[in-house]
Design an enzyme around this catalytic site. Sequence first.
Site, PDB file in Angstrom:
ATOM      1  N   TYR A 279      31.741  29.352   7.769  1.00  0.00           N
ATOM      2  CA  TYR A 279      31.003  30.323   8.561  1.00  0.00           C
ATOM      3  C   TYR A 279      31.470  31.726   8.194  1.00  0.00           C
ATOM      4  O   TYR A 279      31.477  32.089   7.032  1.00  0.00           O
ATOM      5  CB  TYR A 279      31.153  29.995  10.054  1.00  0.00           C
ATOM      6  CG  TYR A 279      30.105  30.663  10.907  1.00  0.00           C
ATOM      7  CD1 TYR A 279      28.745  30.484  10.626  1.00  0.00           C
ATOM      8  CD2 TYR A 279      30.452  31.470  11.975  1.00  0.00           C
ATOM      9  CE1 TYR A 279      27.766  31.101  11.385  1.00  0.00           C
ATOM     10  CE2 TYR A 279      29.474  32.091  12.750  1.00  0.00           C
ATOM     11  CZ  TYR A 279      28.137  31.907  12.449  1.00  0.00           C
ATOM     12  OH  TYR A 279      27.178  32.520  13.200  1.00  0.00           O
TER      13      TYR A 279
ATOM     14  N   ILE B  82       0.255   6.295  16.719  1.00  0.00           N
ATOM     15  CA  ILE B  82       1.575   5.683  16.554  1.00  0.00           C
ATOM     16  C   ILE B  82       1.452   4.204  16.225  1.00  0.00           C
ATOM     17  O   ILE B  82       1.074   3.399  17.074  1.00  0.00           O
ATOM     18  CB  ILE B  82       2.429   5.850  17.834  1.00  0.00           C
ATOM     19  CG1 ILE B  82       2.551   7.322  18.225  1.00  0.00           C
ATOM     20  CG2 ILE B  82       3.817   5.241  17.626  1.00  0.00           C
ATOM     21  CD1 ILE B  82       3.263   7.538  19.548  1.00  0.00           C
TER      22      ILE B  82
ATOM     23  N   LYS C  97      11.823   6.379  10.592  1.00  0.00           N
ATOM     24  CA  LYS C  97      11.407   6.835   9.264  1.00  0.00           C
ATOM     25  C   LYS C  97      12.518   7.655   8.613  1.00  0.00           C
ATOM     26  O   LYS C  97      12.778   7.533   7.402  1.00  0.00           O
ATOM     27  CB  LYS C  97      10.140   7.674   9.402  1.00  0.00           C
ATOM     28  CG  LYS C  97       9.385   7.865   8.100  1.00  0.00           C
ATOM     29  CD  LYS C  97       8.845   6.546   7.589  1.00  0.00           C
ATOM     30  CE  LYS C  97       7.985   6.716   6.355  1.00  0.00           C
ATOM     31  NZ  LYS C  97       6.566   6.845   6.659  1.00  0.00           N
TER      32      LYS C  97
ATOM     33  N   ASN D 138      -2.129  -4.638   9.914  1.00  0.00           N
ATOM     34  CA  ASN D 138      -0.904  -5.052  10.594  1.00  0.00           C
ATOM     35  C   ASN D 138      -1.121  -5.043  12.103  1.00  0.00           C
ATOM     36  O   ASN D 138      -1.815  -4.175  12.618  1.00  0.00           O
ATOM     37  CB  ASN D 138       0.247  -4.103  10.226  1.00  0.00           C
ATOM     38  CG  ASN D 138       1.074  -4.642   9.075  1.00  0.00           C
ATOM     39  OD1 ASN D 138       1.305  -5.829   8.988  1.00  0.00           O
ATOM     40  ND2 ASN D 138       1.521  -3.763   8.208  1.00  0.00           N
TER      41      ASN D 138
END
Length: 755
Positions: free
Chosen positions: A42, A79, A97, A290
């Site tokens: 940082y 979905i 995913k 599916n």
Amino acid sequence: MSSKNRITPEEALAYHLDPTPGKYEITASKPMTTQRDLSLAYSPGVAVPVEAIADRPETAYDYTVKGNMVAVISNGTAILGMGNLGALASKPVMEGKAVLFKRFADVNAIDIELDTEDPDEIIKAVSLMGPTFGGINLEDIKAPECFIIEQRLKEIMDIPVFHDDQHGTAVICAAGLINALELSGKKIEDCRIVLNGAGAAGIACLELIKAMGAQHDNCIMCDTKGVIWQGRTEGMNQWKSAHAAKTDARTLEEAMVGADVFLGVSAKGAVTPEMVAKMADNPVIFAMANPDPEITPEEAHGVRPDAIVATGRSDYPNQVNNVLGFPYLFRGALDIHARAINDEMKIACAKALAELAREDVPDEVAIAYGRKLTFGRDYIIPTPFDPRLIHVIPPAVAKAGMDTGVARRPIIDMDAYVLGLKTRMDPTASILQGIQARARQAQATMIFAEGDDPRVLRAAVAYQRNGMGRALVVGRENDVREKLETAGLGDAYRELTVVNSVNSKHIDAYKDFLYARLQRQGVDREDAHKLANRDRHVFAALMLAHGHGDGMVTGATRKSGHVMELINKVFDARPSDGAVGITALLHKGRVVLIGDTLVHEWPDEHDLADIATSGAQVARALGLEPRVAFCSFSTFGYPVSERATKMHIAPQVLDERGVDFEYDGEMTVDVALNMEQMKNYPFCRLTGPANVLVVPARHSASISVKLMQEMAGATVIGPILTGVSAPIQICSTVSTVNDILNMASIAACKLGQRR
């Protein structure tokens, strides 16, 4: 092979909840331990790369994670076939995913859920995040908005934008089609192709197939209203209109007459056996709906034995699985800092997948799937766990990207790139997948000895519901039922077989066997009867000895030394009998086996040679070529110590035995595992880092394993009990449900069992 793989709501929720909510976490890739580390990470050190990037924006790929970071973005309007459930509900899918990206291609991914159905708002939000990511993966956004969003983002962003629901399916479909047409002796430009399902995936499939040579009027697209023909107005939009064909066919049934190829991304039962019967010779049928296909392979083959059939399901041959595509497409695109993923890159991915399926399949893949996979009608697409995918597909994608001018940073040394990809992936998941796949093939009846422990019961339920075989639980019926109900698995009681010694019809035979075995070891008939009746470890071992089960798992509730004593009441599992305990450590992409962690307290040089041989056998069973190091605090004779002498002599014992694996020693662990250190000893016979470590005593093995587990977070499998005449595996008292399930899988595979 059983296809049963039942997942209950309770199990699914527990998986996402424990041990911490969600499916991934962020870890630092740089040290963060000292004040100097913080100063570099940082302020003030971070100012230097900030200025470098401001001067040369392309260096963001060098100094930040941008070059290996993908955003997985959804608004939850489509979905997984469940429809529009909203952005928040899509988060578990998007997390999933993200971890698939990491698991299969070592791509970092972050899920982002956008709470809007307005395409313009999504386009604005995603485009503003461009500086953060190297690529955008759109997911579960309904049509037609997904077309608008993807096209506009491609136009305004200078990183790859890829809608996987469209192009992921299209790429794998194209790969399978290349090989199916090769086997049927047909050319894509001559084929009549019928596609059912005019959504995102269907349109993308047809677009990619046309880019590969299919003729426009040979491709008939159908939706719920029938054929999309030139002149149709009902239910049309600009994306469907682009694929309207000149045809007299008006229904799917009419379109199927004489068709060479059927591609389905629609709904269960959309295709009938009568339709298939009217297709051309050697028809190709990709029924990809599916979870249930448009027509099952059994139904299709019932009327057309000459058909080549693929589905979206893992329990049938030729699975069209998007995970074969998107991780490797992005891997190749990210590695050339691509501006886009174009058709040429997608076609290169499809062709590379097709070519890979034609090559000889590695033994470890064949072992994992329980059968030899050979290019043919039942194997036209590689399996998702083929280890070659990571170093075959991305180079093909990268080359196509370079050839078409979308690469910011072309790869100069492709051979070095391929080598880097080979060493990139963590083998942990593939090893565990292989073990469990072999267990499903074996279909063993597994005895779980400790039915009073909730972890054991959950593992037994998982064993059975994952399709590995039948689970026998040793315990009291009421106790098992109560513990299952407490765990939210009350319905599983009807599925498991509970075995109680109190009412076992075999108890008299067990008692007689045990008394005959132990009567000259100070055990009288009453003692033998009590052992058989009251000790679950002994009772379970007696079940196994009498063939009332195929394997046994125990040890979750008692110390391993005590359990070994009890096992020896029934089986010969002592050092003198050839028993050895080998533990697998999996950490940061490396697999190292350590022995003996279970049986030998203080082995001599001959015992050490036995341990090395057992370790090599386990390594090969896990798909590894064994390289054995005899480890000590001494390296090749220095410093001299009588405690290192046996480690020095043990390799000589193997010399005399003429074994067929690499070995050397004695050496320190850093020499065994670090090739730079090993270079100081050019005479060393190991050709690479050791993957089997033989250590001086059980206590040093135990310390090494537990230190790696606690300090480094290594995954531990074992100890794997080898050299015993029956498949018995002993867990540790800190085993998780997954640990116990892994040990049951190992027992089912008979890994390490004495032949």
